[in-house]
Design an enzyme around this catalytic site. Sequence first.
Site: not given
Length: 350
Positions: A115, A214, A218, A260, A262, A269, A298, A303
Amino acid sequence: MNTLSFPEFNQDCFSLLCRNLSKKVFEKLKDKATGNGCTLYQTINSGVVNQDSSVGVYAGDAESYTLFAELFDPIIEDYHGFSSKDKHLSYLDPSALISPNPDPEGAYILSTRIRVGRNIAGMPLGPAVTIEQRNEIEGQVVKALNSLTGGLSGTYYPLSGMDESIRSRLVEDHFLFKPGDRFLDAAGLNRDWPNGRGIFHNAEKTFLVWVNEEDQLRIISMQPGGDIEAVFTRLVTAIMKIEKSVPFLFDERLGYLTSCPTNLGTAMRASVHIRLPQLGADMPVFKKLTDLFHLQIRGIHGEHSESERGIYDISNKKRLGVTEVECVQNLYNGIIALINREKEFAAASD
Ligand code: ADP
Ligand code: DAR
């Protein structure tokens, strides 16, 4: 304007926020605000409220990464090993991968998912969008998704009004995001929930797009088994088609911008659900191997979840200062090493 006093951090707070927010930086930034009104208070609230955060900060807009650079830059360097002098490069060519299926018999890898997060150019990020802006984003993205054809064609399902049994089944089956957690809540990312949120997917659920979770998009490609190249190829095709009608928020130095830090850079990811019971019984060895390939462990529901039945979600940790091809190749190379070690442990225990 929130006039802030320096936050109290617990003794056992280990977040990148508490490790990088000095009193000097705090005094310098505490009264600043971006053009969208994003303040230091909002940027750090998640890590102040949730002292068990691993990172603890969320950007409310693109300008936050420059206005609050004295806090974001050391956090970015801590997490990605990417200094303020480095420049991100993107490379989205699946033909550059060397990744024949590492588990053709399906003895270890249950499924592969890759993703990317994307946000819309000209809009604030999730913590600062107004309800009107979020609805405008949903409309723009859904219009683009509804124009996709062939294997990418599908249907958009708004979260508002979604049958609860359908929603919970989509989450349980790893297709839909969980309701926003306390970390996202304290960052202002769950405001007006579930308004403006939803999921688009094709009939096979191998191509999916989360809207306004978020990040504003995505974009997800996933399928059972370990054919990493097929998953990456589908994702790249989708990204290229969507970008023709939805301008993504991109920064010359930090790559694709996300709320974020990260997720900056590739915002990618790449993960596998993989059965590694022997390694799971020796976490120090497991962690040493994943660290060697810059991988993250994970649980089975992503998460903040636990593994079940010896199944783990293994994915790339670095997303910035590496290309998309390197993210996927790092994962692939790490999976080969993990499977080989799992086989050695199994042989030794026979
Ligand atoms: P994200 O990857 O979008 O940052 P999470 O870690 O919360 O978010 O994962 C989102 C969902 O994707 C979870 O339900 C998780 O189980 C699922 N998932 C992640 N990797 C895989 C995979 N390789 N196969 C199947 N589902 C996966
Ligand atoms: N809860 C945040 C998560 C950081 C990384 N994960 C994201 N962005 N989903 C924390 O600081 O722990």
